[in-house]
Design an enzyme around this catalytic site. Sequence first.
Site, PDB file in Angstrom:
ATOM      1  N   CYS A  68      13.838  10.304   6.795  1.00 25.25           N
ATOM      2  CA  CYS A  68      13.704   9.955   8.219  1.00 25.25           C
ATOM      3  C   CYS A  68      15.056  10.069   8.904  1.00 25.25           C
ATOM      4  O   CYS A  68      15.137  10.280  10.107  1.00 25.25           O
ATOM      5  CB  CYS A  68      13.153   8.543   8.366  1.00 25.25           C
ATOM      6  SG  CYS A  68      14.129   7.351   7.452  1.00 25.25           S
TER       7      CYS A  68
ATOM      8  N   GLU B 277      10.058  16.290  13.943  1.00 25.45           N
ATOM      9  CA  GLU B 277      10.746  16.116  12.657  1.00 25.45           C
ATOM     10  C   GLU B 277      10.467  17.328  11.778  1.00 25.45           C
ATOM     11  O   GLU B 277       9.300  17.642  11.523  1.00 25.45           O
ATOM     12  CB  GLU B 277      10.122  14.905  11.955  1.00 25.45           C
ATOM     13  CG  GLU B 277      10.921  13.669  12.015  1.00 25.45           C
ATOM     14  CD  GLU B 277      10.296  12.573  11.173  1.00 25.45           C
ATOM     15  OE1 GLU B 277       9.085  12.343  11.254  1.00 25.45           O
ATOM     16  OE2 GLU B 277      11.050  11.934  10.451  1.00 25.45           O
TER      17      GLU B 277
ATOM     18  N   GLU C 239       9.226   1.009  10.888  1.00 27.98           N
ATOM     19  CA  GLU C 239      10.289   1.993  10.606  1.00 27.98           C
ATOM     20  C   GLU C 239       9.632   3.360  10.711  1.00 27.98           C
ATOM     21  O   GLU C 239       8.898   3.766   9.807  1.00 27.98           O
ATOM     22  CB  GLU C 239      10.859   1.776   9.202  1.00 27.98           C
ATOM     23  CG  GLU C 239      11.591   0.465   9.017  1.00 27.98           C
ATOM     24  CD  GLU C 239      12.941   0.424   9.705  1.00 27.98           C
ATOM     25  OE1 GLU C 239      13.446   1.492  10.108  1.00 27.98           O
ATOM     26  OE2 GLU C 239      13.481  -0.676   9.855  1.00 27.98           O
TER      27      GLU C 239
ATOM     28  N   LYS D  85       0.871  -1.183   0.000  1.00 33.39           N
ATOM     29  CA  LYS D  85       0.000   0.000   0.000  1.00 33.39           C
ATOM     30  C   LYS D  85       0.905   1.229   0.000  1.00 33.39           C
ATOM     31  O   LYS D  85       1.424   1.637   1.026  1.00 33.39           O
ATOM     32  CB  LYS D  85      -0.900  -0.016   1.251  1.00 33.39           C
ATOM     33  CG  LYS D  85      -2.203   0.678   1.062  1.00 33.39           C
ATOM     34  CD  LYS D  85      -2.339   2.132   1.355  1.00 33.39           C
ATOM     35  CE  LYS D  85      -1.619   2.987   2.251  1.00 33.39           C
ATOM     36  NZ  LYS D  85      -1.371   4.318   1.661  1.00 33.39           N
TER      37      LYS D  85
HETATM   38  P1  NAD Z   1       2.547   8.718   7.219  1.00 33.72           P
HETATM   39  O1  NAD Z   1       2.677   7.988   8.504  1.00 33.72           O
HETATM   40  O2  NAD Z   1       1.601   9.832   7.143  1.00 33.72           O
HETATM   41  O3  NAD Z   1       2.134   7.715   6.049  1.00 33.72           O
HETATM   42  C1  NAD Z   1       2.879   6.542   5.795  1.00 33.72           C
HETATM   43  C2  NAD Z   1       1.978   5.549   5.084  1.00 33.72           C
HETATM   44  O4  NAD Z   1       0.941   5.164   5.974  1.00 33.72           O
HETATM   45  C3  NAD Z   1       1.297   6.090   3.831  1.00 33.72           C
HETATM   46  O5  NAD Z   1       1.212   5.063   2.881  1.00 33.72           O
HETATM   47  C4  NAD Z   1      -0.083   6.458   4.347  1.00 33.72           C
HETATM   48  O6  NAD Z   1      -1.080   6.432   3.347  1.00 33.72           O
HETATM   49  C5  NAD Z   1      -0.316   5.340   5.345  1.00 33.72           C
HETATM   50  N1  NAD Z   1      -1.311   5.637   6.375  1.00 33.72           N
HETATM   51  C6  NAD Z   1      -1.679   6.834   6.881  1.00 33.72           C
HETATM   52  N2  NAD Z   1      -2.645   6.671   7.812  1.00 33.72           N
HETATM   53  C7  NAD Z   1      -2.866   5.340   7.902  1.00 33.72           C
HETATM   54  C8  NAD Z   1      -3.744   4.538   8.685  1.00 33.72           C
HETATM   55  N3  NAD Z   1      -4.578   5.065   9.575  1.00 33.72           N
HETATM   56  N4  NAD Z   1      -3.714   3.211   8.519  1.00 33.72           N
HETATM   57  C9  NAD Z   1      -2.873   2.653   7.631  1.00 33.72           C
HETATM   58  N5  NAD Z   1      -2.012   3.346   6.856  1.00 33.72           N
HETATM   59  C10 NAD Z   1      -2.006   4.680   6.996  1.00 33.72           C
HETATM   60  O7  NAD Z   1       4.023   9.152   6.816  1.00 33.72           O
HETATM   61  P2  NAD Z   1       4.489   9.957   5.542  1.00 33.72           P
HETATM   62  O8  NAD Z   1       4.132  11.388   5.751  1.00 33.72           O
HETATM   63  O9  NAD Z   1       4.055   9.287   4.287  1.00 33.72           O
HETATM   64  O10 NAD Z   1       6.064   9.758   5.619  1.00 33.72           O
HETATM   65  C11 NAD Z   1       6.894  10.525   6.410  1.00 33.72           C
HETATM   66  C12 NAD Z   1       7.212   9.793   7.699  1.00 33.72           C
HETATM   67  O11 NAD Z   1       7.815   8.531   7.402  1.00 33.72           O
HETATM   68  C13 NAD Z   1       8.224  10.529   8.528  1.00 33.72           C
HETATM   69  O12 NAD Z   1       7.835  10.491   9.870  1.00 33.72           O
HETATM   70  C14 NAD Z   1       9.512   9.732   8.315  1.00 33.72           C
HETATM   71  O13 NAD Z   1      10.450   9.851   9.340  1.00 33.72           O
HETATM   72  C15 NAD Z   1       8.984   8.356   8.199  1.00 33.72           C
HETATM   73  N6  NAD Z   1       9.949   7.494   7.523  1.00 33.72           N
HETATM   74  C16 NAD Z   1      10.624   6.579   8.263  1.00 33.72           C
HETATM   75  C17 NAD Z   1      11.588   5.778   7.661  1.00 33.72           C
HETATM   76  C18 NAD Z   1      12.354   4.764   8.459  1.00 33.72           C
HETATM   77  O14 NAD Z   1      12.974   3.903   7.845  1.00 33.72           O
HETATM   78  N7  NAD Z   1      12.368   4.826   9.778  1.00 33.72           N
HETATM   79  C19 NAD Z   1      11.825   5.901   6.291  1.00 33.72           C
HETATM   80  C20 NAD Z   1      11.105   6.846   5.564  1.00 33.72           C
HETATM   81  C21 NAD Z   1      10.162   7.635   6.198  1.00 33.72           C
END
Ligand code: NAD
Length: 491
Positions: free
Chosen positions: A298, A395, A264, A188
Amino acid sequence: MPESTVLPSAAIDPAAIPRGLFIGGVWREATGGKTIPVSDPSTEESLGKIADATVEDGLAAVAAASEAAADWAKTAPRKRADILMKAFHLMLAKADGLAELISRENGKALADAKGEVNYAAEFFRWYAEEAVRMIGDISMAPGGANRIVVQYQPVGVSVLITPWNFPAAMATRKIGPALAAGCTCILKPATETPLTALAMAEILAEAGVPKGVVNVVTTSKPGPVIGAMLRDRRVRKLSFTGSTEVGRRLLAEASQSVVNCSMELGGNAPFVVFEDADIDAAVDGAMIAKMRNGGEACTAANRFYVHEAVYREFAAKLAARMGAMRVDDGRLPTTACGPLVNRASLEKVIGFVDDAVKRGANVLTGGKALDRRGFFYPPTVLTDVAKDSALLHDEIFGPVAALVAFKTEDEAVAMANDTEYGLVSYVYTKDLARGLRVAERLEAGMIALNRGLVSDPAAPFGGVKQSGLGREGAHHGLLEFAEAKYIATNW
Ligand code: NAD
């Protein structure tokens, strides 16, 4: 295919990418025919529409993954490895096209997008190599009563959720080990960057991934769709990359059916520069740690703690380098920093800088959103940032470096650890003993010692505290998709 026969990189026409749901090896519309618009953050222009899956579609993907699971689990590891290796070569063959696509939907500079495609493809190569190395063990029980035989088996149908900031790499970092371990999956992707995931689905199908082994579902209602998947007993694994806030929510949902979780999550990386550091090397490292992906990583350095003796020198040199970066449409070859991914991200960064300035920070470069179409914010360096400024605690996810001076090693370590996050920490010092001592004291899953980059498919990537659970990459990443089975026996 040996490396020397890799085909020249081909362009990918965004208009030619299938826009449907990829379920059981077939492209189909969402039930009810709803769609989600996708746009280019550099121009705010439309890139078309993708399918908006319902709960019913999500469960159809689970059914497809479940039907394909037994055959895939018993497919010879060498065959799984060959398919992954073919996917690696196909990605390289299409590297330029994929990079352009990533840049269009995410906004990142083309050079960053090219770096991502190579990094992403390497997960397929690494896990092609790991697929044939799922090694168990045998030992004698200490009491001598029996042998302890341990074998690793695929965990089962896996739901993979990825963010928009690395649309290719976050997908391959999960699909690679899932397939290598013998799991089928449903990806997804984020709605901001779905086209890369859809292009990846085509590449995997071309590489020979059987129908139903990889399914891709895009939806504007991730809560209900993923919730239904997690309540379905056929789903045994959730691998999530995204924000800590959403990760917490998903952990709670997954607890209902005790689904195995790898998380992650977000970071708030400190970048510590000691007085004995090579300052030019520290600035080079800072440019990577802060500005790779325009700060939307991240692993991005969020808080710079610099010893007071070198603080002004480091700040001036960093500001000169950041201020010289060309900010423009991500796809232009001269662009060093593209736009943020959307308006909400831009407004968040504006709010962080305004808050820090209100609390007394000085702006050495940048500090004001660009007056143009697209979500552009210039590389910004802030000094004398007050400890209660919001950007030291959350962040930033943008091109803003916040600098704070320190006097002692203890003070630097205490400030660096003063966060609920623990993904990565950066340390610059010429004294190796100090570097290793501080590395041990820092509460982070990864330490970059005199380096601005840690990511490597061969290394265990992941965080401690509220930055996550489990590791991706290396052999560790393979084991996240496996269960240890213990057989007590005598012979
Ligand atoms: P997000 O948490 O908003 O979304 C991540 C994913 O989760 C997307 O596909 C989104 O559609 C989905 N999502 C959102 N709400 C959901 C729900 N209720 N149920 C299921 N899925 C849901 O994050 P983002 O804005 O897309 O990405 C940025 C974040 O990701 C930052 O916090 C960053 O640090 C983190 N990140 C972490 C790593 C790591 O390896 N630790 C790597 C990349 C990004």
